[in-house]
Design a protein around this motif. Structure first.
Motif, PDB file in Angstrom:
ATOM      1  N   ALA A   4      61.343  22.011  49.130  1.00  0.00           N
ATOM      2  CA  ALA A   4      61.006  20.867  48.287  1.00  0.00           C
ATOM      3  C   ALA A   4      61.077  21.237  46.812  1.00  0.00           C
ATOM      4  O   ALA A   4      61.587  20.465  45.990  1.00  0.00           O
ATOM      5  CB  ALA A   4      59.603  20.360  48.632  1.00  0.00           C
ATOM      6  N   ILE A   5      60.570  22.434  46.442  1.00  0.00           N
ATOM      7  CA  ILE A   5      60.635  22.867  45.038  1.00  0.00           C
ATOM      8  C   ILE A   5      62.105  23.035  44.622  1.00  0.00           C
ATOM      9  O   ILE A   5      62.499  22.681  43.514  1.00  0.00           O
ATOM     10  CB  ILE A   5      59.857  24.169  44.844  1.00  0.00           C
ATOM     11  CG1 ILE A   5      58.372  23.956  45.208  1.00  0.00           C
ATOM     12  CG2 ILE A   5      59.972  24.658  43.412  1.00  0.00           C
ATOM     13  CD1 ILE A   5      57.671  22.904  44.398  1.00  0.00           C
ATOM     14  N   LEU A  10      60.298   7.354  32.952  1.00  0.00           N
ATOM     15  CA  LEU A  10      61.325   8.136  33.642  1.00  0.00           C
ATOM     16  C   LEU A  10      60.980   8.412  35.091  1.00  0.00           C
ATOM     17  O   LEU A  10      61.866   8.520  35.942  1.00  0.00           O
ATOM     18  CB  LEU A  10      61.557   9.477  32.913  1.00  0.00           C
ATOM     19  CG  LEU A  10      62.223   9.374  31.546  1.00  0.00           C
ATOM     20  CD1 LEU A  10      62.356  10.755  30.923  1.00  0.00           C
ATOM     21  CD2 LEU A  10      63.605   8.731  31.679  1.00  0.00           C
ATOM     22  N   PHE A  11      59.680   8.566  35.411  1.00  0.00           N
ATOM     23  CA  PHE A  11      59.289   8.961  36.763  1.00  0.00           C
ATOM     24  C   PHE A  11      58.837   7.760  37.603  1.00  0.00           C
ATOM     25  O   PHE A  11      58.266   7.944  38.690  1.00  0.00           O
ATOM     26  CB  PHE A  11      58.172  10.006  36.698  1.00  0.00           C
ATOM     27  CG  PHE A  11      58.584  11.265  35.980  1.00  0.00           C
ATOM     28  CD1 PHE A  11      58.271  11.447  34.648  1.00  0.00           C
ATOM     29  CD2 PHE A  11      59.320  12.238  36.633  1.00  0.00           C
ATOM     30  CE1 PHE A  11      58.660  12.595  33.977  1.00  0.00           C
ATOM     31  CE2 PHE A  11      59.722  13.391  35.967  1.00  0.00           C
ATOM     32  CZ  PHE A  11      59.391  13.564  34.626  1.00  0.00           C
ATOM     33  N   ASP A  12      59.100   6.529  37.084  1.00  0.00           N
ATOM     34  CA  ASP A  12      58.782   5.333  37.862  1.00  0.00           C
ATOM     35  C   ASP A  12      59.847   5.125  38.935  1.00  0.00           C
ATOM     36  O   ASP A  12      61.035   5.429  38.736  1.00  0.00           O
ATOM     37  CB  ASP A  12      58.715   4.103  36.954  1.00  0.00           C
ATOM     38  CG  ASP A  12      57.549   4.170  35.983  1.00  0.00           C
ATOM     39  OD1 ASP A  12      57.555   3.412  35.018  1.00  0.00           O
ATOM     40  OD2 ASP A  12      56.630   5.001  36.217  1.00  0.00           O
ATOM     41  N   ARG A  13      59.414   4.546  40.041  1.00  0.00           N
ATOM     42  CA  ARG A  13      60.362   4.254  41.120  1.00  0.00           C
ATOM     43  C   ARG A  13      61.343   3.185  40.679  1.00  0.00           C
ATOM     44  O   ARG A  13      60.956   2.166  40.100  1.00  0.00           O
ATOM     45  CB  ARG A  13      59.612   3.796  42.364  1.00  0.00           C
ATOM     46  CG  ARG A  13      60.530   3.521  43.557  1.00  0.00           C
ATOM     47  CD  ARG A  13      59.774   2.887  44.703  1.00  0.00           C
ATOM     48  NE  ARG A  13      58.867   3.846  45.325  1.00  0.00           N
ATOM     49  CZ  ARG A  13      58.137   3.575  46.411  1.00  0.00           C
ATOM     50  NH1 ARG A  13      58.218   2.391  46.968  1.00  0.00           N
ATOM     51  NH2 ARG A  13      57.329   4.478  46.908  1.00  0.00           N
ATOM     52  N   ILE A  71      61.060  10.803  43.280  1.00  0.00           N
ATOM     53  CA  ILE A  71      60.856  11.698  44.420  1.00  0.00           C
ATOM     54  C   ILE A  71      60.361  13.056  43.930  1.00  0.00           C
ATOM     55  O   ILE A  71      59.466  13.663  44.522  1.00  0.00           O
ATOM     56  CB  ILE A  71      62.161  11.833  45.229  1.00  0.00           C
ATOM     57  CG1 ILE A  71      62.509  10.492  45.887  1.00  0.00           C
ATOM     58  CG2 ILE A  71      62.033  12.933  46.279  1.00  0.00           C
ATOM     59  CD1 ILE A  71      63.856  10.484  46.590  1.00  0.00           C
ATOM     60  N   CYS A  72      60.927  13.561  42.840  1.00  0.00           N
ATOM     61  CA  CYS A  72      60.452  14.829  42.266  1.00  0.00           C
ATOM     62  C   CYS A  72      58.966  14.743  41.939  1.00  0.00           C
ATOM     63  O   CYS A  72      58.191  15.662  42.219  1.00  0.00           O
ATOM     64  CB  CYS A  72      61.242  15.175  41.007  1.00  0.00           C
ATOM     65  SG  CYS A  72      62.965  15.611  41.316  1.00  0.00           S
ATOM     66  N   SER A  73      58.580  13.619  41.318  1.00  0.00           N
ATOM     67  CA  SER A  73      57.178  13.433  40.943  1.00  0.00           C
ATOM     68  C   SER A  73      56.268  13.445  42.171  1.00  0.00           C
ATOM     69  O   SER A  73      55.200  14.059  42.172  1.00  0.00           O
ATOM     70  CB  SER A  73      57.027  12.114  40.178  1.00  0.00           C
ATOM     71  OG  SER A  73      55.666  11.844  39.911  1.00  0.00           O
ATOM     72  N   GLY A 101      49.818  19.326  44.292  1.00  0.00           N
ATOM     73  CA  GLY A 101      48.659  19.473  43.415  1.00  0.00           C
ATOM     74  C   GLY A 101      49.033  19.856  42.003  1.00  0.00           C
ATOM     75  O   GLY A 101      48.199  20.392  41.269  1.00  0.00           O
ATOM     76  N   GLY A 102      50.287  19.592  41.592  1.00  0.00           N
ATOM     77  CA  GLY A 102      50.735  19.953  40.253  1.00  0.00           C
ATOM     78  C   GLY A 102      51.037  18.727  39.411  1.00  0.00           C
ATOM     79  O   GLY A 102      50.710  17.593  39.764  1.00  0.00           O
ATOM     80  N   GLN A 103      51.662  18.965  38.264  1.00  0.00           N
ATOM     81  CA  GLN A 103      52.031  17.895  37.352  1.00  0.00           C
ATOM     82  C   GLN A 103      53.503  18.053  36.970  1.00  0.00           C
ATOM     83  O   GLN A 103      54.070  19.144  37.071  1.00  0.00           O
ATOM     84  CB  GLN A 103      51.158  17.930  36.088  1.00  0.00           C
ATOM     85  CG  GLN A 103      49.685  17.645  36.353  1.00  0.00           C
ATOM     86  CD  GLN A 103      48.873  17.688  35.073  1.00  0.00           C
ATOM     87  OE1 GLN A 103      49.185  18.407  34.142  1.00  0.00           O
ATOM     88  NE2 GLN A 103      47.808  16.886  35.022  1.00  0.00           N
ATOM     89  N   ILE A 104      54.086  16.924  36.502  1.00  0.00           N
ATOM     90  CA  ILE A 104      55.484  16.942  36.069  1.00  0.00           C
ATOM     91  C   ILE A 104      55.591  16.148  34.786  1.00  0.00           C
ATOM     92  O   ILE A 104      54.838  15.178  34.580  1.00  0.00           O
ATOM     93  CB  ILE A 104      56.418  16.369  37.163  1.00  0.00           C
ATOM     94  CG1 ILE A 104      57.883  16.607  36.798  1.00  0.00           C
ATOM     95  CG2 ILE A 104      56.137  14.904  37.418  1.00  0.00           C
ATOM     96  CD1 ILE A 104      58.846  16.309  37.954  1.00  0.00           C
ATOM     97  N   GLY A 105      56.485  16.592  33.894  1.00  0.00           N
ATOM     98  CA  GLY A 105      56.632  15.887  32.631  1.00  0.00           C
ATOM     99  C   GLY A 105      57.912  16.276  31.933  1.00  0.00           C
ATOM    100  O   GLY A 105      58.731  17.050  32.456  1.00  0.00           O
ATOM    101  N   VAL A 106      58.086  15.735  30.708  1.00  0.00           N
ATOM    102  CA  VAL A 106      59.301  15.997  29.943  1.00  0.00           C
ATOM    103  C   VAL A 106      58.941  16.055  28.458  1.00  0.00           C
ATOM    104  O   VAL A 106      58.048  15.338  27.990  1.00  0.00           O
ATOM    105  CB  VAL A 106      60.374  14.914  30.201  1.00  0.00           C
ATOM    106  CG1 VAL A 106      59.865  13.547  29.799  1.00  0.00           C
ATOM    107  CG2 VAL A 106      61.662  15.241  29.446  1.00  0.00           C
ATOM    108  N   GLU A 107      59.603  16.983  27.774  1.00  0.00           N
ATOM    109  CA  GLU A 107      59.496  17.065  26.319  1.00  0.00           C
ATOM    110  C   GLU A 107      60.914  16.930  25.766  1.00  0.00           C
ATOM    111  O   GLU A 107      61.816  17.673  26.165  1.00  0.00           O
ATOM    112  CB  GLU A 107      58.882  18.402  25.907  1.00  0.00           C
ATOM    113  CG  GLU A 107      57.476  18.605  26.449  1.00  0.00           C
ATOM    114  CD  GLU A 107      57.002  20.026  26.267  1.00  0.00           C
ATOM    115  OE1 GLU A 107      57.778  20.842  25.714  1.00  0.00           O
ATOM    116  OE2 GLU A 107      55.857  20.335  26.677  1.00  0.00           O
TER     117      GLU A 107
END
Length: 649
Positions: free
Chosen positions: A543-544, A595-598, A618-620, A627-633
C-alpha cells in the motif's frame, strides 16, 4: 475482540522462565549446546551467562568431564528418552573452587511432530542442604543411640557406688545438654530450609515439627498443624494417607512430581502443583517418623503448559491456513518439511532439497535463485513461482522465509510456502474481465463519437433523413454505455471494498529504490532517494508503494520538465516522513485544499487535467488507515513536495 489480552511473545515467555527459582535450561544437539538457561540454573553452575550460552556442556562446565552427565545428555538426544535422578552428586567449580553438590534433576527429550528430538529440557533443584541435613540427622540419631547405650552402662555403674552415681549424673547432664543442643540445631536447620518440611510421628501421625515454608505451602498457621494429626490439619490431602501408611510399613520413600492439589490461597481453594517426598526416619529398630519435603511448582507447570498450548495454537493456525513449513540447513542443504509443504510441491513424503527445486518452472528458476541470494544478504526470502506437478499441471506458490545467522554467517532458514494458484487464477480472471469490459465500452463509445461528429457537421443544415438515424444511433450507444457501467457497478457492489492492511516491517529506502521501475526503465527521469537509509516501519509495504508510485506518476505527469525527482526519508518524532519533490510549475494555492477530495478535477490548465480524480483520494485513505497524515507544499513556479507520515512503531 478488541479487549482480548495479547499472548506473550516467545521472548517474554523466556523472561518469565528466567524468574523461576529452580534451574531450567534448554540444550540442543548431542553435545548439549546450551541455548537457554534461567538465572537459577546459571547460579547453580556458578558461571556467568555470557560464558555458557551457545557453548557445549563440556566447554561451559569442563569440570563435568569424567562425570556421568555428559554421556547422559548424549543418550537422551540419541534415544529420545528421559533421564532423571534424585540426591545425585555433582562436582562443580563455584567461586574458583571444586565443590560437591547434590541435585534432583531431569533430562527430558523434546520432540517435534515427527518424533525427532529437537531439544533437551534440563531441570535441576539444588537439594544439597536437604542431603546434608539428612546426613546430619542420621549422625545425630546414631549419636543418640550411642548416648542411650552409654546411659544404660552408667546406670549399672551407679548401683555399685555413690561416687560413680555422682559421676554418672554429671555425664548424664553433659549428654542431655549435648542432646538439647543437637535438637536445637536440628530444629534450626528445619526452620531455615528453603523447602517445606514437616515431621510426622509414625505411631499417631501427630506433627511435632513444621517449618514456615511448609506452612506457606499448605496455607496454614502453625497452631493449625502442631499438636494435631496431619490429616486433621490438611483434610484436602487425605487421599495420600494410604501412601504414607505404606511408607511407614515398608520404610521405602515415596516421591511425587507435579501432583495436582487443592490448597487454600487468599482464603480460597486453588489448584496448585507440588513436588513432594515422604522420607521415612528410622531409629530404635523401626520407622519412628516421616519427614515430608514439599516444593510448589505451579508456575513451572503452568508456564510449560502455556508454551505447549501456544505451540498447539500455532500449529492449528498453520494447518487451518494450509501453509507448508520448512527448516533448511544452509550448510548441509538438508531440509525438514511439513506434510502440507510436500503436498504443495506434489510429493507424498519428504525428499531432498534439490528434488523440490527441480520441479520449479524453468522460466521462474532464475527468480528463485535471485530471491535466495538476496535472502543471504537481507535475511528475508520471498518469491512467487510456478511448480510443475507430475501430471504436468501448473500451480503457483508463494515462498517466504527468515534466515538465521551464527557469527554473522547464515546457517539456517525457516519459512513457509503457500499455494496461490487460486489467487493467480482470480487475478487472471480479473484481468480478463477488465479487458472484456474495456473492449465492450470502446465499441459503443466509438459509435457515439462518430454519431456526434456527423451531427456536428450537419448542425447548420440538418438532413431530415440522416438526423433521426444519427440520434437513434447515439441513443443506442448511450444506452449501451449506461448498461455496461451499471454492470460494472453491480460487480463492484458484490465485492468487499474495505481497505485491509497487511503489515510487515521493512526498510523505507529499500522500498523506494525498488519502486517505480516503469519510470526508471524509460530512462528520462532520475529518481533520487535521500535521507535516512536505515529507517524501518511496520506497515503495508504494497500500500505504501502504491502511494509513492501515485505521487511519482503525478510528478512526471504534471511536471514533465523536472527531470530529477527527489524521494526523501526522514524521522519526525514517532513518525517516518516520506516526501516526493519536483521542480515543476507548482500548484495554485486555491487548488491545494481540494487535491485529496474524492473525484476532484481541476481545469485543463490546472493540476489535475485527466483521470477519475481518485488517485490522491485513495492515497489519503491508505495513509489515514495507517494512522498517518498526508499533505503537499507547493509554490507556483518553483515546484511541489507531496509528503506523508507513517508511525514508526
Amino acid at each position: 475482540m478488541s479487549d482480548q489480552i495479547p499472548f506473550l511473545t516467545e521472548k517474554k515467555l523466556l523472561d518469565v522462565l528466567s524468574l523461576y527459582h529452580y534451574g531450567i535450561a534448554i540444550h540442543i544437539g548431542e553435545d548439549a549446546v546450551i541455548q537457554y538457561a534461567n538465572d537459577a540454573m546459571i547460579a547453580i553452575w556458578g558461571k556467568e551467562k555470557k560464558d555458557i550460552i551457545n557453548k557445549t556442556l563440556e566447554d561451559a562446565l569442563p569440570e563435568l568431564k569424567g562425570q556421568p552427565f555428559i554421556d547422559m545428555f548424549k543418550q537422551v538426544w540419541n534415544e529420545g528418552l528421559t533421564i532423571s535422578g534424585t540426591d545425585t552428586r555433582a562436582d562443580l567449580v563455584v567461586n574458583g573452587e571444586l565443590q560437591s553438590f547434590y541435585f534432583d534433576f531431569e533430562y527430558r527429550a523434546v520432540k517435534d511432530d515427527t518424533g525427532k528430538v529437537i531439544a533437551i529440557l534440563h531441570t535441576a533443584t539444588d537439594i544439597s542442604e536437604r542431603y546434608y541435613s539428612r546426613q546430619r540427622e542420621q549422625t545425630l540419631s546414631e549419636e543418640m543411640l550411642a548416648m542411650n547405650e552409654e546411659l544404660s552402662a552408667s546406670n549399672e555403674e551407679l548401683i555399685s557406688t555413690n561416687e560413680e552415681l555422682v559421676q554418672s549424673q554429671i555425664q548424664q547432664r553433659e549428654l542431655y545438654d549435648e542432646l538439647a543442643e543437637s535438637t536445637a540445631r536440628f530444629r534450626a536447620m528445619v526452620q531455615k530450609a528453603p523447602v517445606g518440611i514437616c515431621i510426622i510421628r509414625a505411631g499417631d501421625l501427630f506433627v511435632p515439627e513444621v517449618n514456615d515454608a511448609y506452612l506457606e505451602l499448605v496455607g496454614r498457621e502453625r497452631h493449625e498443624l502442631e499438636g494435631r494429626t496431619i490429616w486433621e490439619a490438611i483434610p484436602e490431602a487425605a487421599a495420600y494417607a494410604p501412601i504414607m501408611d505404606g511408607v511407614i510399613e515398608t520404610g521405602i520413600r515415596f516421591e511425587a512430581k507435579e501432583h495436582e492439589l487443592m490448597l487454600p490461597r487468599n482464603g480460597e481453594l486453588t489448584t496448585v502443583f507440588v513436588d513432594f517426598v515422604y522420607e521415612p526416619i528410622a531409629y530404635d529398630g523401626g520407622n519412628q517418623a516421616i519427614m515430608v519435603l514439599g516444593i510448589e511448582v505451579t508456575e513451572k507447570v503452568l508456564a510449560r503448559r502455556g508454551i505447549e498450548e501456544m505451540e498447539q495454537r500455532i500449529r492449528l493456525a498453520v494447518e487451518a491456513a494450509e501453509i507448508g513449513t520448512f527448516d533448511l540447513d544452509l550448510e548441509s542443504r538438508k531440509m525438514v518439511t511439513s506434510d502440507r509443504f510436500n503436498a504443495i510441491f506434489d510429493f507424498k513424503e519428504n525428499v531432498p532439497w534439490r528434488t523440490f527445486a527441480s520441479v520449479i518452472h524453468p522460466d521462474d528458476n532464475e527468480r528463485r535463485l535471485k530471491a535466495h541470494d538476496d535472502a543471504m544478504k537481507n535475511g528475508k526470502l520471498f518469491y512467487e513461482a510456478r511448480v510443475i506437478y507430475h501430471d504436468n499441471s501448473i500451480h503457483w506458490i508463494r515462498v517466504q522465509g527468515n534466515v538465521l545467522y551464527k557469527d554473522d554467517k547464515p546457517y539456517r532458514m525457516l519459512g513457509t510456502v503457500l499455494d496461490i494458484t487460486h489467487v493467480q487464477r482470480l487475478n487472471q480472471q480479473k484481468d480478463d474481465f477488465i479487458s472484456i469490459a474495456s473492449h465492450e465500452l470502446k465499441t459503443p463509445i466509438t459509435s457515439l463519437k462518430a454519431s456526434l461528429q456527423l451531427l456536428d457537421r450537419m448542425k447548420e443544415a440538418p438532413s431530415p433523413v440522416m438526423l433521426p438515424k444519427l440520434i437513434e444511433q447515439a441513443n443506442k450507444s448511450v444506452q449501451k454505455v449506461s448498461s455496461l457501467v451499471e454492470d460494472l457497478l453491480n460487480v463492484s457492489r458484490t465485492n468487499d471494498t474495505r481497505l485491509r492492511l497487511n503489515k510487515t516491517t521493512f526498510t523505507i529506502a529499500e522500498m523506494l529504490n525498488n519502486c517505480c521501475n516503469h519510470i526508471r526503465v524509460a530512462g528520462k527521469y532520475d529518481l533520487k532517494v535521500t535521507g535516512d537509509e536505515q529507517l524501518q516501519i511496520n506497515a503495508d509495504e504494497h500500500a505504501i508503494d502504491q502511494v509513492v508510485v501515485n505521487l511519482v506518476n503525478n510528478a512526471v505527469k504534471y511536471a514533465p520538465d523536472s527531470l530529477e525527482i527527489i524521494l526523501n526519508v526522514e524521522r519526525s518524532g514517532n513518525f517516518a516522513k516520506i516526501s516526493v519533490s519536483d521542480k515543476g510549475p507548482g500548484i495554485p494555492p486555491e487548488k491545494i485544499p481540494h487535491l485529496f477530495d474524492r473525484y476532484y478535477q481541476g481545469e485543463s490548465a490546472g493540476f489535475q487535467n485527466s483521470g477519475l480524480g481518485l488517485g490522491l483520494y485513495i492515497c489519503s485513505e491508505i495513509i489515514k488507515r495507517h494512522g498517518g497524515q498526508i499533505g503537499v507544499e507547493s509554490e507556483v513556479g518553483k515546484g511541489s513536495t507531496f509528503w506523508f507520515t507513517v508511525p514508526v512503531e
